[in-house]
Design an enzyme around this catalytic site. Structure first.
Site, PDB file in Angstrom:
ATOM      1  N   LYS A  90      20.024 -20.687  36.190  1.00  0.00           N
ATOM      2  CA  LYS A  90      19.516 -19.961  35.023  1.00  0.00           C
ATOM      3  C   LYS A  90      18.861 -20.932  34.037  1.00  0.00           C
ATOM      4  O   LYS A  90      17.793 -20.657  33.494  1.00  0.00           O
ATOM      5  CB  LYS A  90      20.651 -19.183  34.353  1.00  0.00           C
ATOM      6  CG  LYS A  90      21.118 -18.009  35.208  1.00  0.00           C
ATOM      7  CD  LYS A  90      22.413 -17.375  34.733  1.00  0.00           C
ATOM      8  CE  LYS A  90      22.865 -16.308  35.745  1.00  0.00           C
ATOM      9  NZ  LYS A  90      24.171 -15.715  35.422  1.00  0.00           N
ATOM     10  N   GLN A  94      28.782 -16.610  31.229  1.00  0.00           N
ATOM     11  CA  GLN A  94      28.902 -16.565  32.691  1.00  0.00           C
ATOM     12  C   GLN A  94      30.284 -16.044  33.081  1.00  0.00           C
ATOM     13  O   GLN A  94      31.297 -16.583  32.641  1.00  0.00           O
ATOM     14  CB  GLN A  94      28.657 -17.978  33.261  1.00  0.00           C
ATOM     15  CG  GLN A  94      28.707 -18.055  34.774  1.00  0.00           C
ATOM     16  CD  GLN A  94      27.588 -17.247  35.430  1.00  0.00           C
ATOM     17  OE1 GLN A  94      26.437 -17.260  35.000  1.00  0.00           O
ATOM     18  NE2 GLN A  94      27.933 -16.515  36.481  1.00  0.00           N
ATOM     19  N   ASP A 138      22.424  -9.798  29.685  1.00  0.00           N
ATOM     20  CA  ASP A 138      22.999  -9.436  30.981  1.00  0.00           C
ATOM     21  C   ASP A 138      22.987  -7.921  31.166  1.00  0.00           C
ATOM     22  O   ASP A 138      23.167  -7.424  32.276  1.00  0.00           O
ATOM     23  CB  ASP A 138      24.453  -9.928  31.061  1.00  0.00           C
ATOM     24  CG  ASP A 138      24.604 -11.120  31.995  1.00  0.00           C
ATOM     25  OD1 ASP A 138      23.754 -11.275  32.883  1.00  0.00           O
ATOM     26  OD2 ASP A 138      25.585 -11.871  31.825  1.00  0.00           O
TER      27      ASP A 138
END
Ligand code: ADP
Length: 287
Positions: free
Chosen positions: A54, A98, A121
């Site tokens: 990412k 995460q 997200d």
């Protein structure tokens, strides 16, 4: 028949390339460089790889990524304080925590602490709810990426029978909402589903996200179906495989994603897309 491969790596690279140009334009026209905070707690090796991917994608596209690598022992309170600080930081457009987080931290509490308009997200109940009522805002990255893969085939979705295997909050459920929004007749199977084979056999689009290698047998796939495999499993020999028996499934399917190189790269590309979307919509900049 042998299925055409949906090349997620190539499609994701094209999205990143388009976003790179878009960011250059935003810098020129609005003096805006989108900023993404990437928070990781602990040393889980798979999570470290995902976070590295990412951050690299941010660098490639021109998004400013700010890393927070926190120790495993970080308390929930300290994490929530950091999220609050990032919620209020005007240079931060997206906040990515995460997952999985260590057991002493509650996933849902963390998700709900993130401002919905910085939830890149797309996990916050607000964003899932917006998708449920056909007013998508920030869309969950993996299902959003799958929709882009499906679109790339040029097939139409309206009225198609779609099956999602797996009903998780992060993947299966928002995936069902995306396909419903696209006009499919949607079914969701999960660990209590009685005859998975029968559900798979009748479906024209099958999206699998159960984390169980070999769960979907190739001979179950209806001739001409489109198969999207979200599973990423490592075998004893260290090979990455999905949840679908790829070699036998491709004999029946018209379109199929490989693992790796299918859904995985798309999830990162849609995260970049969401970060830009968050940066522009928060400032009322028209795309
Ligand atoms: P992820 O977040 O990667 O989707 P989870 O472990 O949270 O993974 O969810 C796995 C999902 O797969 C669950 O919804 C579970 O019900 C589903 N699942 C597990 N086993 C089966 C099975 N045999 N048939 C269908 N779905 C299954």
């Amino acid at each position: 028949m042998s299925a055409q491969i949906i090349d997620g790596k190539k499609i994701a690279a094209k999205i990143r390339q388009d976003l790179t140009l878009k960011i250059k334009q935003l810098q020129k026209d609005h003096n805006l460089t989108p900023g993404l905070a990437v928070v990781i707690i602990g040393e889980d090796p798979a999570s470290q790889v995902y976070v590295r991917n990412k951050r690299n994608a941010c660098e490639e596209t021109g998004i400013k990524s700010v890393g927070y690598d926190l120790p495993e022992s970080t308390s929930q309170k300290d994490l929530l304080e950091l999220i609050n600080k990032l919620n209020e930081d005007d240079d931060i457009d997206g906040i990515l925590v995460q997952f999985p987080v260590p057991d002493h931290i509650d996933t849902e509490t963390v998700i709900e602490a993130i401002r919905p308009d910085k939830d890149v997200d797309g996990f916050h109940p607000y964003n899932i709810g917006r998708l449920a009522v056909r007013m998508p805002a920030l869309r969950s990255c993996t299902p959003y990426g799958v929709m882009k893969l499906l679109e790339s085939t040029g097939e139409t979705f309206h009225g198609k029978e779609a099956l999602i295997v797996g009903a998780s909050n992060h993947v299966g459920r928002p995936m069902a909402l995306e396909l419903l929004l696209a006009g499919c007749t949607v079914s969701i199977s999960h660990r209590f589903t009685r005859d998975l084979e029968a559900w798979v056999r009748r479906s024209e689009i099958i999206v699998v996200a159960a984390g169980k290698p070999g769960l979907v047998k190739g001979e179950w796939i209806r001739p001409g179906a489109t198969v999207i495999d979200i599973g990423i499993n490592r075998t004893d020999k260290g090979k990455l495989v999905g949840d679908v028996d790829f070699e036998s499934a491709r004999q029946n399917a018209a379109w199929i994603t490989p693992v790796p190189g299918g859904v995985g790269p798309m999830t990162v590309a849609t995260l970049m897309l969401n970060t830009i979307e968050a940066a522009t919509s928060r400032r009322n900049i028209k795309p």
